[in-house]
Design a protein around this motif. Structure first.
Motif, PDB file in Angstrom:
ATOM      1  N   VAL A 183     -11.263 -21.174   9.913  1.00 42.46           N
ATOM      2  CA  VAL A 183     -11.781 -20.501   8.659  1.00 42.46           C
ATOM      3  C   VAL A 183     -13.407 -20.171   9.055  1.00 42.46           C
ATOM      4  O   VAL A 183     -13.997 -18.961   8.653  1.00 42.46           O
ATOM      5  N   ALA A 184     -14.076 -20.944   9.905  1.00 39.01           N
ATOM      6  CA  ALA A 184     -15.510 -20.614  10.210  1.00 39.01           C
ATOM      7  C   ALA A 184     -15.593 -19.344  11.201  1.00 39.01           C
ATOM      8  O   ALA A 184     -16.260 -18.583  11.060  1.00 39.01           O
ATOM      9  N   LEU A 185     -14.443 -19.225  11.893  1.00 37.45           N
ATOM     10  CA  LEU A 185     -14.498 -18.156  12.651  1.00 37.45           C
ATOM     11  C   LEU A 185     -14.272 -16.717  11.851  1.00 37.45           C
ATOM     12  O   LEU A 185     -14.946 -15.745  12.060  1.00 37.45           O
ATOM     13  N   ARG A 186     -13.399 -16.903  10.889  1.00 39.97           N
ATOM     14  CA  ARG A 186     -13.093 -15.716  10.020  1.00 39.97           C
ATOM     15  C   ARG A 186     -14.409 -15.427   9.239  1.00 39.97           C
ATOM     16  O   ARG A 186     -14.559 -14.058   8.985  1.00 39.97           O
ATOM     17  N   VAL A 187     -14.991 -16.407   8.965  1.00 37.79           N
ATOM     18  CA  VAL A 187     -16.215 -16.036   7.955  1.00 37.79           C
ATOM     19  C   VAL A 187     -17.164 -15.264   8.692  1.00 37.79           C
ATOM     20  O   VAL A 187     -17.986 -14.436   8.416  1.00 37.79           O
ATOM     21  N   THR A 188     -17.437 -15.813  10.103  1.00 36.02           N
ATOM     22  CA  THR A 188     -18.454 -15.172  11.033  1.00 36.02           C
ATOM     23  C   THR A 188     -17.975 -13.779  11.340  1.00 36.02           C
ATOM     24  O   THR A 188     -18.870 -12.802  11.329  1.00 36.02           O
ATOM     25  N   ILE A 189     -16.765 -13.271  11.591  1.00 30.86           N
ATOM     26  CA  ILE A 189     -16.207 -12.273  11.650  1.00 30.86           C
ATOM     27  C   ILE A 189     -16.673 -11.424  10.606  1.00 30.86           C
ATOM     28  O   ILE A 189     -16.968 -10.035  10.856  1.00 30.86           O
ATOM     29  N   ASN A 190     -16.192 -11.935   9.484  1.00 29.65           N
ATOM     30  CA  ASN A 190     -16.511 -10.895   8.276  1.00 29.65           C
ATOM     31  C   ASN A 190     -17.947 -10.714   8.112  1.00 29.65           C
ATOM     32  O   ASN A 190     -18.275  -9.415   7.414  1.00 29.65           O
ATOM     33  N   LYS A 191     -18.817 -11.682   8.416  1.00 32.08           N
ATOM     34  CA  LYS A 191     -20.485 -11.193   8.370  1.00 32.08           C
ATOM     35  C   LYS A 191     -20.580 -10.301   9.220  1.00 32.08           C
ATOM     36  O   LYS A 191     -21.425  -9.258   8.873  1.00 32.08           O
ATOM     37  N   LEU A 192     -20.250 -10.478  10.584  1.00 35.78           N
ATOM     38  CA  LEU A 192     -20.569  -9.314  11.446  1.00 35.78           C
ATOM     39  C   LEU A 192     -19.824  -7.851  11.111  1.00 35.78           C
ATOM     40  O   LEU A 192     -20.549  -6.887  11.262  1.00 35.78           O
ATOM     41  N   LYS A 193     -18.897  -7.919  10.516  1.00 37.07           N
ATOM     42  CA  LYS A 193     -18.190  -6.471  10.171  1.00 37.07           C
ATOM     43  C   LYS A 193     -19.096  -5.914   9.128  1.00 37.07           C
ATOM     44  O   LYS A 193     -19.134  -4.947   8.983  1.00 37.07           O
ATOM     45  N   ASN A 194     -19.240  -6.732   8.078  1.00 35.28           N
ATOM     46  CA  ASN A 194     -20.082  -6.451   6.774  1.00 35.28           C
ATOM     47  C   ASN A 194     -21.575  -6.099   7.020  1.00 35.28           C
ATOM     48  O   ASN A 194     -21.925  -4.830   6.801  1.00 35.28           O
ATOM     49  N   ARG A 195     -22.172  -6.822   8.068  1.00 35.26           N
ATOM     50  CA  ARG A 195     -23.761  -6.486   8.452  1.00 35.26           C
ATOM     51  C   ARG A 195     -23.768  -5.172   9.251  1.00 35.26           C
ATOM     52  O   ARG A 195     -24.683  -4.521   8.954  1.00 35.26           O
ATOM     53  N   TYR A 196     -22.643  -4.879  10.360  1.00 30.54           N
ATOM     54  CA  TYR A 196     -22.880  -3.746  11.153  1.00 30.54           C
ATOM     55  C   TYR A 196     -21.848  -2.605  11.132  1.00 30.54           C
ATOM     56  O   TYR A 196     -21.855  -1.941  11.916  1.00 30.54           O
ATOM     57  N   ASP A 197     -21.076  -2.973   9.885  1.00 38.41           N
ATOM     58  CA  ASP A 197     -19.963  -2.123   9.627  1.00 38.41           C
ATOM     59  C   ASP A 197     -19.112  -1.791  10.746  1.00 38.41           C
ATOM     60  O   ASP A 197     -18.855  -0.682  11.365  1.00 38.41           O
ATOM     61  N   LEU A 198     -18.548  -2.833  11.675  1.00 38.22           N
ATOM     62  CA  LEU A 198     -17.846  -2.800  12.660  1.00 38.22           C
ATOM     63  C   LEU A 198     -16.186  -3.042  12.461  1.00 38.22           C
ATOM     64  O   LEU A 198     -15.738  -3.504  11.572  1.00 38.22           O
ATOM     65  N   PRO A 199     -15.593  -1.978  12.984  1.00 45.97           N
ATOM     66  CA  PRO A 199     -14.191  -2.030  13.072  1.00 45.97           C
ATOM     67  C   PRO A 199     -13.312  -3.057  13.755  1.00 45.97           C
ATOM     68  O   PRO A 199     -12.832  -2.946  14.802  1.00 45.97           O
ATOM     69  N   ILE A 200     -13.521  -4.256  13.199  1.00 45.71           N
ATOM     70  CA  ILE A 200     -12.886  -5.449  13.875  1.00 45.71           C
ATOM     71  C   ILE A 200     -11.713  -5.684  13.153  1.00 45.71           C
ATOM     72  O   ILE A 200     -11.438  -5.809  12.014  1.00 45.71           O
ATOM     73  N   ARG A 201     -10.614  -5.927  13.790  1.00 48.69           N
ATOM     74  CA  ARG A 201      -9.262  -6.062  13.545  1.00 48.69           C
ATOM     75  C   ARG A 201      -8.949  -7.358  13.869  1.00 48.69           C
ATOM     76  O   ARG A 201      -8.818  -8.014  15.079  1.00 48.69           O
ATOM     77  N   ASN A 202      -8.253  -8.067  13.011  1.00 50.51           N
ATOM     78  CA  ASN A 202      -7.442  -9.397  13.167  1.00 50.51           C
ATOM     79  C   ASN A 202      -6.046  -8.955  13.748  1.00 50.51           C
ATOM     80  O   ASN A 202      -5.095  -8.510  12.963  1.00 50.51           O
ATOM     81  N   ILE A 203      -5.616  -9.422  14.801  1.00 54.67           N
ATOM     82  CA  ILE A 203      -4.515  -9.495  15.553  1.00 54.67           C
ATOM     83  C   ILE A 203      -3.634 -10.772  15.144  1.00 54.67           C
ATOM     84  O   ILE A 203      -3.825 -11.679  15.956  1.00 54.67           O
ATOM     85  N   ARG A 204      -2.625 -10.637  14.196  1.00 54.97           N
ATOM     86  CA  ARG A 204      -2.125 -12.046  13.762  1.00 54.97           C
ATOM     87  C   ARG A 204      -1.536 -12.893  15.124  1.00 54.97           C
ATOM     88  O   ARG A 204      -0.773 -12.304  16.105  1.00 54.97           O
ATOM     89  N   SER A 205      -2.068 -13.853  14.984  1.00 51.66           N
ATOM     90  CA  SER A 205      -1.618 -15.021  16.106  1.00 51.66           C
ATOM     91  C   SER A 205      -2.147 -14.795  17.420  1.00 51.66           C
ATOM     92  O   SER A 205      -1.879 -15.619  18.549  1.00 51.66           O
TER      93      SER A 205
END
Length: 211
Positions: A183-205
């Motif tokens: 959960v903490a990792l997902r929140v951090t990734i979302n913050k980075l995506k939103n702050r810098y408009d980054l195309p980060i994708r979650n690859i399941r598992s």
């Protein structure tokens, strides 16, 4: 590096001198055009930092006089003026860069080092589109403007950029966290995506990928 700083705002001049000297630079201050001409006559410098808007003679006029005396020391202008004519004239007179007031002193350090640091120092910076990471100072520089972010966010962003277009496992990213969890990792990734408009994708598992 020996620097001459010419700035008639005495408080700003002293603050910049202190900050530059903490970074290892040797700095003299002048508060007027005459100070600048006297100091450049007495000593040799590697870089001039000249405010354009000095009382009396301005920074551009000082450079004209120095050029006539065959002084080709590089100049970074400090200015509140951003008209195209002023900027154009500054570069025609030999400016290597300019910085607009108000600014963070760290931005000035970055500009100086980007122009005059050895190649091996420059290579330490990590780039992605309009983003530059400065690992030494833990800064994120976006379109030339430095920003500070948390240590965990910086490490995760650095890892993703260094592995651009590759899947970075969750386990690898979690090692950067003080209290690791999905959960903490997902929140951090979302913050980075939103702050810098980054195309980060979650690859399941598997993990995350910066495209």
């Amino acid at each position: 590096m020996k620097i001459l700083l010419v700035e008639d705002d005495k408080l700003l001049a002293q603050s910049l001198k202190d900050f530059l000297e903490l970074e290892g630079f040797d700095v003299d201050i002048g508060y007027s055009a005459q100070d600048a001409l006297d100091l450049t006559f007495e000593r040799n410098y590697n870089l001039y930092l000249f405010d354009i808007n000095l009382s009396g003679e301005n920074g551009l006029e000082i450079i004209k006089e120095l050029k006539e005396a065959e002084d080709n020391t590089p100049v970074i202008f400090i200015t509140a003026l951003t008209t195209l004519d002023t900027i154009s004239e500054a570069f025609q007179l030999g400016a290597v860069d300019y910085i607009k007031k108000p600014f963070h002193p760290q931005e000035l350090i970055i500009r100086i080092k980007s122009k005059f640091a050895p190649n091996e120092q420059k290579s330490e910076h990590i780039t992605y589109n309009n983003i530059v990471l400065d690992p030494k100072n833990s800064l994120v520089i976006v379109d030339g403007h430095p920003e500070t972010i948390g240590e965990v966010q910086f490490k995760i962003l650095k890892t993703l950029i260094e592995n651009k277009s590759k899947i970075v496992t969750k386990e690898q990213l979690l090692t950067h966290m003080n209290n690791p969890s999905d959960v903490a990792l997902r929140v951090t990734i979302n913050k980075l995506k939103n702050r810098y408009d980054l195309p980060i994708r979650n690859i399941r598992s598997k993990g995350y990928i910066l495209e």
